[in-house]
Design a protein around this motif. Structure first.
Motif, PDB file in Angstrom:
ATOM      1  N   PHE A  30       0.850  -1.185   0.000  1.00 38.68           N
ATOM      2  CA  PHE A  30       0.000   0.000   0.000  1.00 38.68           C
ATOM      3  C   PHE A  30       0.889   1.240   0.000  1.00 38.68           C
ATOM      4  O   PHE A  30       2.053   1.193   0.397  1.00 38.68           O
ATOM      5  CB  PHE A  30      -0.945   0.024   1.212  1.00 38.68           C
ATOM      6  N   THR A  31       0.327   2.327  -0.499  1.00 38.18           N
ATOM      7  CA  THR A  31       1.045   3.598  -0.545  1.00 38.18           C
ATOM      8  C   THR A  31       0.610   4.468   0.623  1.00 38.18           C
ATOM      9  O   THR A  31      -0.558   4.463   1.015  1.00 38.18           O
ATOM     10  CB  THR A  31       0.778   4.339  -1.866  1.00 38.18           C
ATOM     11  N   GLN A  32       1.568   5.202   1.144  1.00 35.60           N
ATOM     12  CA  GLN A  32       1.302   6.116   2.264  1.00 35.60           C
ATOM     13  C   GLN A  32       2.069   7.403   1.998  1.00 35.60           C
ATOM     14  O   GLN A  32       3.265   7.484   2.229  1.00 35.60           O
ATOM     15  CB  GLN A  32       1.727   5.476   3.579  1.00 35.60           C
ATOM     16  N   GLY A  33       1.368   8.410   1.488  1.00 38.82           N
ATOM     17  CA  GLY A  33       2.056   9.635   1.088  1.00 38.82           C
ATOM     18  C   GLY A  33       2.976   9.362  -0.083  1.00 38.82           C
ATOM     19  O   GLY A  33       2.563   8.898  -1.143  1.00 38.82           O
ATOM     20  N   GLY A  34       4.257   9.645   0.085  1.00 39.28           N
ATOM     21  CA  GLY A  34       5.247   9.389  -0.941  1.00 39.28           C
ATOM     22  C   GLY A  34       6.044   8.123  -0.708  1.00 39.28           C
ATOM     23  O   GLY A  34       7.146   7.986  -1.255  1.00 39.28           O
ATOM     24  N   ASN A  35       5.522   7.191   0.080  1.00 44.46           N
ATOM     25  CA  ASN A  35       6.237   5.957   0.409  1.00 44.46           C
ATOM     26  C   ASN A  35       5.437   4.746  -0.040  1.00 44.46           C
ATOM     27  O   ASN A  35       4.199   4.749  -0.008  1.00 44.46           O
ATOM     28  CB  ASN A  35       6.493   5.849   1.924  1.00 44.46           C
ATOM     29  N   LEU A  36       6.159   3.701  -0.452  1.00 44.27           N
ATOM     30  CA  LEU A  36       5.563   2.412  -0.765  1.00 44.27           C
ATOM     31  C   LEU A  36       5.811   1.489   0.422  1.00 44.27           C
ATOM     32  O   LEU A  36       6.955   1.273   0.823  1.00 44.27           O
ATOM     33  CB  LEU A  36       6.169   1.830  -2.046  1.00 44.27           C
ATOM     34  N   MET A  37       4.732   0.954   1.005  1.00 39.21           N
ATOM     35  CA  MET A  37       4.810   0.138   2.203  1.00 39.21           C
ATOM     36  C   MET A  37       4.366  -1.289   1.872  1.00 39.21           C
ATOM     37  O   MET A  37       3.627  -1.527   0.907  1.00 39.21           O
ATOM     38  CB  MET A  37       3.910   0.709   3.306  1.00 39.21           C
ATOM     39  N   SER A  38       4.833  -2.237   2.690  1.00 40.59           N
ATOM     40  CA  SER A  38       4.411  -3.629   2.559  1.00 40.59           C
ATOM     41  C   SER A  38       4.148  -4.189   3.949  1.00 40.59           C
ATOM     42  O   SER A  38       4.762  -3.762   4.930  1.00 40.59           O
ATOM     43  CB  SER A  38       5.478  -4.469   1.849  1.00 40.59           C
ATOM     44  N   GLN A  39       3.231  -5.148   4.011  1.00 40.17           N
ATOM     45  CA  GLN A  39       2.858  -5.764   5.285  1.00 40.17           C
ATOM     46  C   GLN A  39       2.681  -7.257   5.063  1.00 40.17           C
ATOM     47  O   GLN A  39       1.826  -7.688   4.285  1.00 40.17           O
ATOM     48  CB  GLN A  39       1.564  -5.149   5.830  1.00 40.17           C
ATOM     49  N   ALA A  40       3.513  -8.039   5.725  1.00 40.19           N
ATOM     50  CA  ALA A  40       3.423  -9.486   5.611  1.00 40.19           C
ATOM     51  C   ALA A  40       2.271 -10.001   6.471  1.00 40.19           C
ATOM     52  O   ALA A  40       1.790  -9.323   7.380  1.00 40.19           O
ATOM     53  CB  ALA A  40       4.737 -10.139   6.027  1.00 40.19           C
ATOM     54  N   ARG A  41       1.844 -11.213   6.188  1.00 39.46           N
ATOM     55  CA  ARG A  41       0.733 -11.798   6.936  1.00 39.46           C
ATOM     56  C   ARG A  41       1.156 -12.038   8.383  1.00 39.46           C
ATOM     57  O   ARG A  41       2.193 -12.628   8.651  1.00 39.46           O
ATOM     58  CB  ARG A  41       0.312 -13.121   6.295  1.00 39.46           C
ATOM     59  N   GLY A  42       0.343 -11.532   9.294  1.00 37.70           N
ATOM     60  CA  GLY A  42       0.643 -11.668  10.713  1.00 37.70           C
ATOM     61  C   GLY A  42       1.299 -10.451  11.318  1.00 37.70           C
ATOM     62  O   GLY A  42       1.365 -10.329  12.538  1.00 37.70           O
ATOM     63  N   ASP A  43       1.807  -9.524  10.491  1.00 37.45           N
ATOM     64  CA  ASP A  43       2.426  -8.307  11.019  1.00 37.45           C
ATOM     65  C   ASP A  43       1.359  -7.334  11.473  1.00 37.45           C
ATOM     66  O   ASP A  43       0.284  -7.230  10.868  1.00 37.45           O
ATOM     67  CB  ASP A  43       3.311  -7.655   9.959  1.00 37.45           C
ATOM     68  N   VAL A  44       1.677  -6.577  12.526  1.00 39.75           N
ATOM     69  CA  VAL A  44       0.732  -5.600  13.058  1.00 39.75           C
ATOM     70  C   VAL A  44       0.696  -4.354  12.189  1.00 39.75           C
ATOM     71  O   VAL A  44      -0.357  -3.763  11.953  1.00 39.75           O
ATOM     72  CB  VAL A  44       1.109  -5.238  14.512  1.00 39.75           C
ATOM     73  N   ALA A  45       1.856  -3.931  11.681  1.00 40.32           N
ATOM     74  CA  ALA A  45       1.944  -2.714  10.873  1.00 40.32           C
ATOM     75  C   ALA A  45       2.845  -2.992   9.678  1.00 40.32           C
ATOM     76  O   ALA A  45       3.574  -3.980   9.619  1.00 40.32           O
ATOM     77  CB  ALA A  45       2.476  -1.544  11.705  1.00 40.32           C
ATOM     78  N   GLY A  46       2.782  -2.073   8.694  1.00 37.21           N
ATOM     79  CA  GLY A  46       3.580  -2.217   7.485  1.00 37.21           C
ATOM     80  C   GLY A  46       4.967  -1.639   7.654  1.00 37.21           C
ATOM     81  O   GLY A  46       5.238  -0.843   8.555  1.00 37.21           O
ATOM     82  N   GLY A  47       5.856  -2.047   6.736  1.00 38.38           N
ATOM     83  CA  GLY A  47       7.228  -1.543   6.723  1.00 38.38           C
ATOM     84  C   GLY A  47       7.510  -0.822   5.424  1.00 38.38           C
ATOM     85  O   GLY A  47       6.874  -1.044   4.385  1.00 38.38           O
ATOM     86  N   LEU A  48       8.494   0.072   5.467  1.00 38.22           N
ATOM     87  CA  LEU A  48       8.840   0.882   4.291  1.00 38.22           C
ATOM     88  C   LEU A  48       9.590   0.030   3.276  1.00 38.22           C
ATOM     89  O   LEU A  48      10.561  -0.656   3.612  1.00 38.22           O
ATOM     90  CB  LEU A  48       9.698   2.077   4.724  1.00 38.22           C
TER      91      LEU A  48
END
Length: 700
Positions: free
Chosen positions: A295-313
């Motif tokens: 998913f995109t957040q502002g000017g950053n592309l983020m990813s979130q693996a299954r089971g993670d609480v939040a996404g990473g840059l």
């Protein structure tokens, strides 16, 4: 987000199961051992009191339930004090039967049937989810070069079946989790209701006191349980109807690659989220693909693996480039490359619609359209096509080719570049000895002095220059040089090697000798640590910016940069000479040479500095021409005012002359067409008015 919410419901179900097990054990102690009835009753009361302390993710704010259980706990404590007064053994047998039927049976049913149903549905949902992931993986591996319609139809049918199964299982699982919230209340209140009724019939000796206090309370609780049951049945009917409606509406969405005619591509998006396959290199020629939620957040592309609480840059996609690529015979692949070209990522979309929407969205974000007030309207005007979208960063030459002046128009202060010569003047300077360029005993500074603790010579302490955050992409607030900064705004990654004072700033040999001495000193003293910074080149100044905090470490005014050059052999090394006022000797100007190492961009940095000085020179010439024109206009205006003043004076003199000539004639009567000349006394009388006239008459 759906899986995160599902995790909350599953955590709540586990908490309910844990709590029900404790309550079941407490009630089972009441049923099994009448000798420990008092202790078991107190334990039950304690658990009821601790209900408000339980951290149920979905039921922690149920004040009605909490107050009801608190009232039950209070009554149980009062009832447990009468157990020692009961001496009839037959009453214990009746009590055991009532506890088994009214207390143990409902909670046993909830534990054995409802909680196990949740666990079974969870396992079925996990199996369906794994089958769906396996089907998607097989579908993603379909070859676009050697398409086999039979295999493709089988894989598509497998995806359809697994996705439908997962969706139906998920909806029934969610329905069971929602129903559990109601069953929890019933399973807790019914055993307690049966327990209290058994206690009332058991304690005949205290029936008068207990019945008057609890009869209305228990009636209200029984009514509340029935209301909760009816509400649960109504909610189950609504959820079943919603499931049927969603199954009908979601039928086209089960296909992995929907028809773009029915589901049009949105090319004006500035936000996007969905599952993508990411390519990860596992060796020199081998690679693996991993499916994650992006998913995109502002000017950053983020990813979130299954089971993670939040996404990473994943990467910063401001000013990045995105293009469609062919990768490992997979369809719908595209590559994202960062602004500096150091990081890239190859991703695969599930369908053509997602593939085109991801490319358009990243293309819009890379142009920083999301920062505007109406991003979708601007994206609609900018986006012409996203089928083969590419956003190349304009090169230095392309961006400023039209602004490059000729060689003859280079300013005198920027006589040296990465490959330039100095003509006749440099020929004379080459004959100078090395000691005349850099003194042998000159101290060398190997690190950047913080602007908070010490100022650079010739720089003033101000919040606008030192110690403030700087946006390296030119989005800072307005200033007098904002227009020039927007013309040229180049950012380079550099590492500071050292700086030292030099005697001359007229030849590139100064920079070469400074490089030699600094590198030799680092080798002698075993100094290998270098401070990495971002060098921002604008038409106003050069800035060294901390890459982590975006705080300006040093600021070099562009007019003070009088010389710049790259190393003759190692093009990664470059330096510039800064002429400052003051230093070790306050009575003269000093020159300091700064040496840096870049990533094969020394010549480009020197060209950027030269272009910045030329742009600044043209801007200064335009400013001086504008000031000169304003001065000429002011002089003309002043001359015009003087001329008007002179004309006014001449006009006044003519008027005075005419009045003097008229006053020199003999007094004549004021007949028709004749002037009457007043005497001084008459003029004074006219000035004095009525009071003056009366006063003169009285004196006469």
């Amino acid at each position: 987000q759906t899986r995160s919410l599902l995790g909350v419901f599953e955590e709540d179900a586990a908490a309910i199961s844990n709590y029900i097990n404790q309550l079941f054990q407490a009630m089972h102690r009441i049923y099994d051992a009448q000798n420990e009835l008092s202790a078991a009753t107190h334990l039950t009361s304690k658990l009821l009191k601790e209900y408000e302390k339980q951290r149920f993710p979905l039921g922690g704010d149920d004040e009605v339930m909490t107050s009801t259980l608190q009232q039950f706990a209070k009554v149980i404590d009062e009832a447990s004090t009468c157990i020692s007064l009961t001496l009839l053994i037959s009453c214990h047998a009746v009590l055991s039967t009532q506890l088994a039927d009214a207390m143990m049976f409902p909670i046993s049913q909830f534990k054995e049937r409802d909680l196990k149903e949740i666990l079974t549905l969870k396992e079925v949902f996990q199996i369906a989810s794994n089958d769906h992931d396996a089907a998607i993986t097989r579908y993603s591996r379909l070859s676009k070069r050697r398409e086999n319609e039979k295999i493709k139809a089988e894989v598509t049918e497998d995806v359809y079946t697994s996705r439908k199964k997962q969706h139906q299982t998920m909806m029934h699982y969610f329905c069971a989790l929602n129903t559990l919230q109601y069953k929890k209340k019933i399973a807790m209140l019914e055993p307690l209701l049966g327990y209290m009724q058994a206690q009332i019939s058991f304690f005949k000796m205290g029936s008068e006191n207990l019945t008057e206090q609890l009869e209305e309370f228990l009636t209200n609780i029984g009514t509340s349980v029935q209301n909760v049951r009816r509400e649960m049945e109504c909610e189950v009917e609504n959820m079943q109807q919603t499931i049927e409606d969603l199954e009908v509406a979601s039928e086209p969405l089960y296909l992995p690659d929907p028809d773009t005619m029915k589901f049009p591509v949105h090319r004006n998006l500035t936000r996007k989220a969905g599952y993508l396959n990411a390519r990860n290199k596992t060796g020199l020629v081998s690679s693996s693909w991993e499916r994650q939620f992006y998913f995109t957040q502002g000017g950053n592309l983020m990813s979130q693996a299954r089971g993670d609480v939040a996404g990473g840059l994943v990467m910063d996609i401001d000013n990045c480039s995105v293009m469609a690529v062919d990768c490992e015979d997979r369809r719908y692949c595209f590559q994202i490359t960062s602004f500096d070209g150091k990081k890239s990522s190859i991703l695969q979309a599930e369908s053509k619609k997602d593939y085109e929407e991801w490319i358009c969205t990243i293309n819009n974000i890379s142009k920083q359209i999301y920062l505007s007030e109406n991003p979708e309207e601007i994206a609609a005007r900018v986006n012409q096509s996203a089928l083969e979208a590419v956003t190349p960063s304009p090169s230095f030459q392309q961006r400023h080719e039209s602004m490059r002046p000729t060689v003859q128009s280079r300013p005198p202060a920027a006589r040296t570049s990465s490959t330039g010569s100095l003509g006749s003047e440099s020929a004379a300077l080459f004959a100078l000895s090395l000691d005349s360029l850099v003194a042998p005993d000159t101290p060398i500074q190997f690190d950047i002095i913080s602007p908070v603790s010490e100022d650079l010579p010739g720089q003033a302490k101000s919040s606008g220059q030192l110690g403030r955050r700087t946006n390296p992409f030119g989005e800072s607030g307005g200033s007098k040089s904002e227009t020039e900064d927007l013309i040229l705004h180049q950012l380079f990654i550099v590492r500071f090697l050292g700086s030292m004072e030099v005697k001359s700033d007229e030849s590139p040999d100064v920079v070469y000798e400074t490089m030699r001495q600094i590198l030799a000193a680092r080798a002698i003293h075993n100094i290998f640590r270098m401070t990495e910074s971002h060098l921002l080149v604008t038409c106003d100044c050069l800035k060294l910016i901390d890459p982590q905090t975006q705080v300006t470490r040093l600021r070099f005014p562009l007019p003070s940069v009088v010389l710049y050059a790259t190393h003759q052999e190692n093009k990664r090394l470059f330096g510039f000479v800064l002429r400052t006022s003051g230093g070790r000797v306050e009575s003269r100007q000093t020159s300091v040479c700064y040496i840096f190492e870049s990533n094969n961009e020394g010549e480009k940095i020197c060209d950027s500095v030269g272009l910045a000085k030329q742009i600044a020179l043209h801007a200064e010439l335009d400013r001086k021409a504008s000031e000169k024109q304003k001065e000429i206009d002011r002089v003309k205006e002043k001359q015009q005012k003087e001329l008007n003043k002179q004309k006014q004076i001449e006009k006044d003199l003519e008027e005075q002359s005419r009045l003097i000539a008229a006053s020199s004639r003999p007094n004549q009567s004021s007949g028709e067409g004749q002037f009457v000349v007043l005497s001084s006394s008459q003029s004074e009388d006219s000035d004095l008015g009525e009071d003056g006239k009366k006063k003169r008459e009285s004196e006469a």
